[in-house]
Design a protein around this motif. Structure first.
Motif, PDB file in Angstrom:
ATOM      1  N   VAL A   1      -2.165   0.563  -5.542  1.00 42.14           N
ATOM      2  CA  VAL A   1      -0.929   0.222  -3.844  1.00 42.14           C
ATOM      3  C   VAL A   1      -2.223  -0.207  -3.159  1.00 42.14           C
ATOM      4  N   ALA A   2      -1.820  -2.270  -3.299  1.00 44.49           N
ATOM      5  CA  ALA A   2      -2.743  -3.129  -2.459  1.00 44.49           C
ATOM      6  C   ALA A   2      -1.944  -3.634  -1.455  1.00 44.49           C
ATOM      7  N   LEU A   3      -2.574  -3.855  -0.642  1.00 44.50           N
ATOM      8  CA  LEU A   3      -2.259  -4.911   1.230  1.00 44.50           C
ATOM      9  C   LEU A   3      -1.099  -5.987   0.201  1.00 44.50           C
ATOM     10  N   ALA A   4      -0.643  -6.053   0.974  1.00 45.91           N
ATOM     11  CA  ALA A   4       0.181  -7.661   1.418  1.00 45.91           C
ATOM     12  C   ALA A   4      -0.115  -8.333   2.472  1.00 45.91           C
ATOM     13  N   SER A   5      -1.470  -7.495   3.243  1.00 44.14           N
ATOM     14  CA  SER A   5      -2.036  -8.645   3.830  1.00 44.14           C
ATOM     15  C   SER A   5      -2.682  -7.803   4.881  1.00 44.14           C
ATOM     16  N   TRP A   6      -3.866  -8.603   4.991  1.00 43.39           N
ATOM     17  CA  TRP A   6      -4.915  -7.851   5.502  1.00 43.39           C
ATOM     18  C   TRP A   6      -5.329  -7.311   6.985  1.00 43.39           C
ATOM     19  N   ARG A   7      -4.068  -7.145   7.696  1.00 43.57           N
ATOM     20  CA  ARG A   7      -4.115  -6.511   8.925  1.00 43.57           C
ATOM     21  C   ARG A   7      -3.853  -5.041   9.149  1.00 43.57           C
ATOM     22  N   ASP A   8      -3.748  -4.797   7.418  1.00 41.71           N
ATOM     23  CA  ASP A   8      -3.213  -2.935   7.636  1.00 41.71           C
ATOM     24  C   ASP A   8      -4.668  -2.611   6.335  1.00 41.71           C
ATOM     25  N   ILE A   9      -5.435  -3.123   6.326  1.00 37.56           N
ATOM     26  CA  ILE A   9      -6.656  -2.860   5.783  1.00 37.56           C
ATOM     27  C   ILE A   9      -7.096  -1.343   5.605  1.00 37.56           C
ATOM     28  N   TRP A  10      -6.725  -0.645   6.457  1.00 34.30           N
ATOM     29  CA  TRP A  10      -7.052   1.065   6.614  1.00 34.30           C
ATOM     30  C   TRP A  10      -5.962   1.581   5.874  1.00 34.30           C
TER      31      TRP A  10
ATOM     32  N   THR B   1       2.749  -1.949   3.527  1.00 26.74           N
ATOM     33  CA  THR B   1       2.280  -2.838   4.768  1.00 26.74           C
ATOM     34  C   THR B   1       2.364  -0.933   5.486  1.00 26.74           C
ATOM     35  N   THR B   2       2.093  -0.755   6.845  1.00 30.34           N
ATOM     36  CA  THR B   2       1.492  -0.082   7.016  1.00 30.34           C
ATOM     37  C   THR B   2       2.969   0.255   7.444  1.00 30.34           C
ATOM     38  N   ASP B   3       4.277  -0.262   7.922  1.00 29.23           N
ATOM     39  CA  ASP B   3       5.326   0.409   8.582  1.00 29.23           C
ATOM     40  C   ASP B   3       5.890   0.777   7.112  1.00 29.23           C
ATOM     41  N   ASP B   4       5.586   0.438   5.780  1.00 25.68           N
ATOM     42  CA  ASP B   4       6.193   1.088   4.844  1.00 25.68           C
ATOM     43  C   ASP B   4       5.896   2.880   4.527  1.00 25.68           C
ATOM     44  N   PHE B   5       4.492   3.213   5.223  1.00 28.35           N
ATOM     45  CA  PHE B   5       3.683   3.982   4.437  1.00 28.35           C
ATOM     46  C   PHE B   5       4.540   4.670   6.084  1.00 28.35           C
ATOM     47  N   VAL B   6       4.088   4.581   6.576  1.00 24.73           N
ATOM     48  CA  VAL B   6       5.266   5.197   7.875  1.00 24.73           C
ATOM     49  C   VAL B   6       6.692   5.582   7.414  1.00 24.73           C
ATOM     50  N   ALA B   7       7.354   4.657   6.829  1.00 25.03           N
ATOM     51  CA  ALA B   7       8.954   5.236   6.358  1.00 25.03           C
ATOM     52  C   ALA B   7       8.594   6.386   5.420  1.00 25.03           C
ATOM     53  N   LEU B   8       7.744   5.952   4.549  1.00 25.45           N
ATOM     54  CA  LEU B   8       8.089   6.771   3.384  1.00 25.45           C
ATOM     55  C   LEU B   8       7.868   8.500   3.680  1.00 25.45           C
ATOM     56  N   ALA B   9       6.712   8.253   4.996  1.00 30.24           N
ATOM     57  CA  ALA B   9       6.089   9.444   5.525  1.00 30.24           C
ATOM     58  C   ALA B   9       7.244  10.495   6.027  1.00 30.24           C
ATOM     59  N   GLU B  10       7.781   9.927   7.090  1.00 33.47           N
ATOM     60  CA  GLU B  10       9.076  10.469   7.201  1.00 33.47           C
ATOM     61  C   GLU B  10       9.852  10.970   6.399  1.00 33.47           C
ATOM     62  N   ARG B  11      10.153   9.977   6.041  1.00 37.49           N
ATOM     63  CA  ARG B  11      11.189  10.210   4.213  1.00 37.49           C
ATOM     64  C   ARG B  11      10.904  11.841   4.024  1.00 37.49           C
ATOM     65  N   VAL B  12       9.528  11.739   3.507  1.00 32.57           N
ATOM     66  CA  VAL B  12       9.298  13.094   2.803  1.00 32.57           C
ATOM     67  C   VAL B  12       8.779  13.919   3.677  1.00 32.57           C
ATOM     68  N   SER B  13       8.692  13.908   4.975  1.00 35.74           N
ATOM     69  CA  SER B  13       8.457  14.927   5.392  1.00 35.74           C
ATOM     70  C   SER B  13       9.877  15.443   6.698  1.00 35.74           C
ATOM     71  N   GLY B  14      10.504  14.670   6.417  1.00 31.60           N
ATOM     72  CA  GLY B  14      11.545  15.134   7.530  1.00 31.60           C
ATOM     73  C   GLY B  14      11.673  14.595   9.539  1.00 31.60           C
ATOM     74  N   ARG B  15      10.524  14.114   9.040  1.00 32.01           N
ATOM     75  CA  ARG B  15      10.138  14.098  10.632  1.00 32.01           C
ATOM     76  C   ARG B  15      10.000  13.002  11.163  1.00 32.01           C
ATOM     77  N   SER B  16       9.993  12.750  13.083  1.00 32.67           N
ATOM     78  CA  SER B  16       9.458  11.499  13.045  1.00 32.67           C
ATOM     79  C   SER B  16       7.851  11.156  13.101  1.00 32.67           C
ATOM     80  N   LEU B  17       7.616  10.540  12.660  1.00 29.96           N
ATOM     81  CA  LEU B  17       6.191  10.508  12.894  1.00 29.96           C
ATOM     82  C   LEU B  17       5.461   9.271  13.437  1.00 29.96           C
ATOM     83  N   THR B  18       6.909   8.230  13.803  1.00 35.27           N
ATOM     84  CA  THR B  18       6.353   6.824  14.618  1.00 35.27           C
ATOM     85  C   THR B  18       5.244   7.460  16.095  1.00 35.27           C
ATOM     86  N   PRO B  19       5.342   7.892  16.526  1.00 38.21           N
ATOM     87  CA  PRO B  19       4.688   8.152  18.015  1.00 38.21           C
ATOM     88  C   PRO B  19       3.050   8.505  17.421  1.00 38.21           C
TER      89      PRO B  19
END
Length: 472
Positions: A339-348, A437-455
């Motif tokens: 799972v590679a980066l789409a851009s270097w800003r998401d290197i975390w 991207t980070t947005d992709d990961f946050v969206a997946l984490a929210e979908r799997v957990s069923g929780r709002s995780l953006t904050p």
């Protein structure tokens, strides 16, 4: 990537020296047949000048010959790609080597090579969606790329051969390439060197042949790979070839190091560590395992080069095995490589998860728990430094590595172990061989957990004050 400063990354930032600024090309100018020039730059501000638009590479077939006696490399690259829009010309990244001929789909093509950019103008335009092949013949004495605190990257001459390695820059110093992780491709790599030298690269080893004092080593990486994850290590190495879980396992240590030294002992646990990580992250994503140790002091880091990480000498100075660095680079095979980066800003997304894997291994291996490492790191973190989009000069800072690991553990504490490890395995499964991207990961984490995780992610990745500790 890991840097050999104590146990893991220190707080020092790495100044990234960007590629030369290029003449801009908007890609909007069309010729009379409706074709347009591919963009010269993908506009990633972390690596200005690197990467090109207008096409997606499918495969690289590389054949290089290198003689350490005169530090001269000759090569022929066959690049197979698909045009994403009609192209009148396109660009490849290539630094410091001379191009003799270029052909597109078997016909000679005009070319211009300036400031690390090879501009190719085929005899006729390439239609959108068309698959095309570029052949480039080139030669010269390769030049390294200055990458600040890490030292030089790219192709570097050594006492007994050469090392091609570096992040974010390295590939363009030894072959023509679309040099950005957003354009992954498969590889066939053929390296011819004087008899007696090893030539190590990525993927599955192929047939080796010798003639007239030269030996050709062949490697194939069949899973898509970002260009900075390619490597070439040439020299006097003791190469061990075996298998693990039905796949080839190739490790190499310089012949001058003892067969039972800390370097060899660390690499000997590669299969075991990969299995441990697979139990957490899902199936190992590639067709080969391995690792290479180098002793050149200019390599002050380890890099997760795909299927075969390279480890610099600083990780073994204490005379003891260093399993943490092996864990870190092997964790990248899932997080950063598959799972590679789409851009270097998401290197975390690469470094935070690889750093967290070290905590998981330490707990598994009888050391401090992940929770204890979390508490220690939380207490010393500088919250003024961002983890997400840290800036080019901070992309290898402790905020990316250690604050990234804090974010991962905070997610675990918030959603619970069952949901957390389901998130990780779903991420590596659904995004395998792709970019994210980070947005992709946050969206997946929210979908799997069923929780709002953006904050939660906002606080731990970019907040400027210590986030509230998640409760059990």
């Amino acid at each position: 990537m890991s840097r050999a400063v104590g146990r893991s990354w220190g707080a020092a930032a790495v100044a990234v020296v960007a590629a030369a600024t290029l003449v801009s090309c908007t890609g909007d100018e069309r010729d009379e047949d409706g074709f347009r020039a591919g963009s010269v730059d993908l506009a990633d501000p972390y690596v200005p000048g690197s990467g090109n638009g207008g096409y997606d590479v499918d495969h690289y077939r590389l054949a290089v010959r290198y003689d350490p006696a005169d530090d001269r490399l000759t090569g022929r690259a066959e690049v197979t790609a698909t045009a994403t829009h009609g192209l009148s010309r396109f660009n490849l990244d290539l630094a410091g080597l001379d191009v003799s001929t270029v052909a597109v789909n078997g016909s000679p093509a005009q070319h211009q090579h300036d400031d690390g950019e090879l501009t190719v103008t085929p005899g006729q335009g390439l239609a959108a969606g068309s698959r095309f092949t570029v052949e480039v013949a080139y030669a010269g004495v390769p030049e390294a790329v200055a990458d600040g605190v890490l030292g030089d990257g790219g192709f570097q001459h050594t006492e007994d051969g050469a090392i091609a390695l570096g992040q974010p820059h390295s590939a363009a110093t030894w072959f023509p390439v679309n040099d950005h992780p957003s354009d992954k491709a498969t590889y066939d790599i053929e390296v011819t060197v004087p008899d007696g030298l090893a030539a190590l690269s990525n993927g599955v080893p192929g047939e080796r042949s010798s003639a007239d004092g030269w030996t050709t080593w062949r490697w194939a990486e069949r899973s898509p790979m970002a260009s900075y994850l390619t490597t070439l290590v040439i020299g006097d190495y003791r190469v061990e070839t075996g298998s693990h879980d039905g796949k080839p396992l190739v490790t190499a240590v310089p012949s001058g190091l003892p067969a039972t030294g800390p370097e060899a002992r660390s690499l000997a646990r590669t299969g075991e560590i990969a299995d441990f990580l697979a139990g957490l992250f899902g199936p190992y994503p590639f067709e080969a395992y391995g690792g290479v140790v180098v002793t050149d002091e200019r390599i002050g880091y380890a890099l997760e080069t795909q299927s075969r990480p390279v480890y610099g000498p600083g990780f073994f100075r204490r005379g003891e095995p260093n399993y943490s660095v092996v864990v870190h680079e092997l964790a990248h095979q899932w997080f950063g490589n598959s799972v590679a980066l789409a851009s270097w800003r998401d290197i975390w997304l690469n470094e935070g998860f690889a750093s967290y894997a070290e905590w998981l291994w330490e707990e598994h291996d009888g050391g401090a728990t992940a929770q204890r490492n979390f508490e220690r790191q939380y207490a010393v973190t500088n919250w003024s430094r961002r983890t997400l989009d840290p800036g080019a000069g901070q992309m290898f800072s402790s905020a990316v590595y250690q604050r990234g690991a804090l974010t991962v553990h905070a997610l675990r504490r918030t959603v619970g172990d069952d949901a957390f490890f389901e998130i990780l395995r779903t991420w590596t499964s659904e995004r395998r061989d792709g970019n994210a991207t980070t947005d992709d990961f946050v969206a997946l984490a929210e979908r799997v957990s069923g929780r709002s995780l953006t904050p939660l992610f906002n606080a731990w990745l970019t907040g400027t004050t210590p986030p509230a500790l998640p409760s059990d």
